[in-house]
Scaffold this motif. Sequence first.
Motif, mmCIF file in Angstrom:
data_model
loop_
_atom_site.group_PDB
_atom_site.id
_atom_site.type_symbol
_atom_site.label_atom_id
_atom_site.label_comp_id
_atom_site.label_asym_id
_atom_site.label_seq_id
_atom_site.Cartn_x
_atom_site.Cartn_y
_atom_site.Cartn_z
ATOM 1 N N SER A 1 -20.358 19.043 -22.124
ATOM 2 C CA SER A 1 -21.168 20.190 -22.547
ATOM 3 C C SER A 1 -21.647 21.010 -21.347
ATOM 4 C CB SER A 1 -22.343 19.755 -23.424
ATOM 5 O OG SER A 1 -23.229 18.920 -22.719
ATOM 6 N N GLY A 2 -21.962 20.329 -20.254
ATOM 7 C CA GLY A 2 -22.368 21.055 -19.047
ATOM 8 C C GLY A 2 -21.252 21.924 -18.504
ATOM 9 N N TRP A 3 -20.052 21.361 -18.418
ATOM 10 C CA TRP A 3 -18.924 22.143 -17.902
ATOM 11 C C TRP A 3 -18.488 23.227 -18.875
ATOM 12 C CZ3 TRP A 3 -17.472 23.023 -13.239
ATOM 13 C CH2 TRP A 3 -17.814 22.111 -12.241
ATOM 14 N N ARG A 4 -18.543 22.942 -20.180
ATOM 15 C CA ARG A 4 -18.186 23.987 -21.152
ATOM 16 C C ARG A 4 -19.130 25.182 -21.043
ATOM 17 N NH1 ARG A 4 -16.970 20.535 -26.522
ATOM 18 N NH2 ARG A 4 -14.802 20.019 -26.055
ATOM 19 N N SER A 5 -20.404 24.896 -20.821
ATOM 20 C CA SER A 5 -21.362 26.002 -20.711
ATOM 21 C C SER A 5 -21.071 26.873 -19.490
ATOM 22 C CB SER A 5 -22.801 25.480 -20.660
ATOM 23 O OG SER A 5 -23.080 24.868 -19.417
ATOM 24 N N ARG A 6 -20.451 26.298 -18.488
ATOM 25 C CA ARG A 6 -20.135 27.040 -17.260
ATOM 26 C C ARG A 6 -18.801 27.760 -17.326
ATOM 27 N NH1 ARG A 6 -22.485 25.769 -12.409
ATOM 28 N NH2 ARG A 6 -20.507 26.038 -11.329
ATOM 29 N N THR A 7 -17.837 27.175 -18.052
ATOM 30 C CA THR A 7 -16.461 27.678 -17.950
ATOM 31 C C THR A 7 -15.998 28.537 -19.122
ATOM 32 O OG1 THR A 7 -15.593 25.637 -18.923
ATOM 33 C CG2 THR A 7 -15.761 25.729 -16.509
ATOM 34 N N THR A 8 -16.710 28.496 -20.240
ATOM 35 C CA THR A 8 -16.257 29.272 -21.391
ATOM 36 C C THR A 8 -16.527 30.764 -21.193
ATOM 37 O OG1 THR A 8 -16.333 29.465 -23.795
ATOM 38 C CG2 THR A 8 -18.420 29.013 -22.684
ATOM 39 N N THR A 9 -15.707 31.563 -21.815
ATOM 40 C CA THR A 9 -15.932 33.005 -21.785
ATOM 41 C C THR A 9 -16.647 33.477 -23.047
ATOM 42 O OG1 THR A 9 -13.722 33.364 -22.709
ATOM 43 C CG2 THR A 9 -13.949 33.469 -20.295
ATOM 44 N N ASP A 10 -16.787 32.573 -24.019
ATOM 45 C CA ASP A 10 -17.482 32.879 -25.268
ATOM 46 C C ASP A 10 -18.971 32.606 -25.070
ATOM 47 O OD1 ASP A 10 -18.647 32.798 -27.825
ATOM 48 O OD2 ASP A 10 -16.789 32.095 -28.754
ATOM 49 N N ASN A 11 -19.783 33.641 -25.124
ATOM 50 C CA ASN A 11 -21.214 33.521 -24.856
ATOM 51 C C ASN A 11 -21.909 32.584 -25.833
ATOM 52 O OD1 ASN A 11 -23.464 34.204 -23.207
ATOM 53 N ND2 ASN A 11 -24.205 35.532 -24.848
ATOM 54 N N GLU A 12 -21.536 32.619 -27.118
ATOM 55 C CA GLU A 12 -22.149 31.720 -28.114
ATOM 56 C C GLU A 12 -21.850 30.259 -27.799
ATOM 57 O OE1 GLU A 12 -21.802 32.343 -32.345
ATOM 58 O OE2 GLU A 12 -21.826 34.525 -32.035
ATOM 59 N N VAL A 13 -20.618 29.978 -27.420
ATOM 60 C CA VAL A 13 -20.226 28.610 -27.063
ATOM 61 C C VAL A 13 -20.987 28.158 -25.822
ATOM 62 C CG1 VAL A 13 -18.300 27.164 -26.278
ATOM 63 C CG2 VAL A 13 -17.966 28.798 -28.159
#
Length: 163
Positions: A51-63
């Motif tokens: 979850s920490g890395w997804r919050s940093r790497t996603t381009t979808d702001n909601e995700v």
Amino acid sequence: MNEFANKLTESIQPIADQFKSLPIPASVTHWGHPLFMAIVIFAMGSFVAISGWRSRTTTDNEVAIKNKADHRKVAPLMTVFLATGYTGGLLSLVMQGKPLLESPHFLTGSVVLTLLAINGTISLTGFGGNQPLLRNAHAYLGSAIVVLLIAHALLGLKLGLSI
């Protein structure tokens, strides 16, 4: 270190004696700590890291927002469970009449808790006013902690099989 280990054992012994007076099977005393800590390390640890890395790497702001919120909720709980498990591991050793503070498993557990305290402090400061350097340090230190936790689990399995 021996003197400190002896004093620590003496201070934990009354609690260990209370638990030993309960009808707890030896297998639970021996393998309870590893089982519960494996759940924390592999379930919570992987969730926190992903979850920490997804919050940093996603381009979808909601995700990103959802993952950041998930990370913020679970990471402190994981840290509390690991600290509690640390003391439970010491208690388990005392209940089994084994020496404290001598194994690599103890050393890695101590390093993990120290690094978690540092990483939590970085986060609690708001990353020093949202500084990218501190955000990166938090992410990479957190990843290093997860790797160290895997090594810690393997060392714990080795210790458990040896006693």
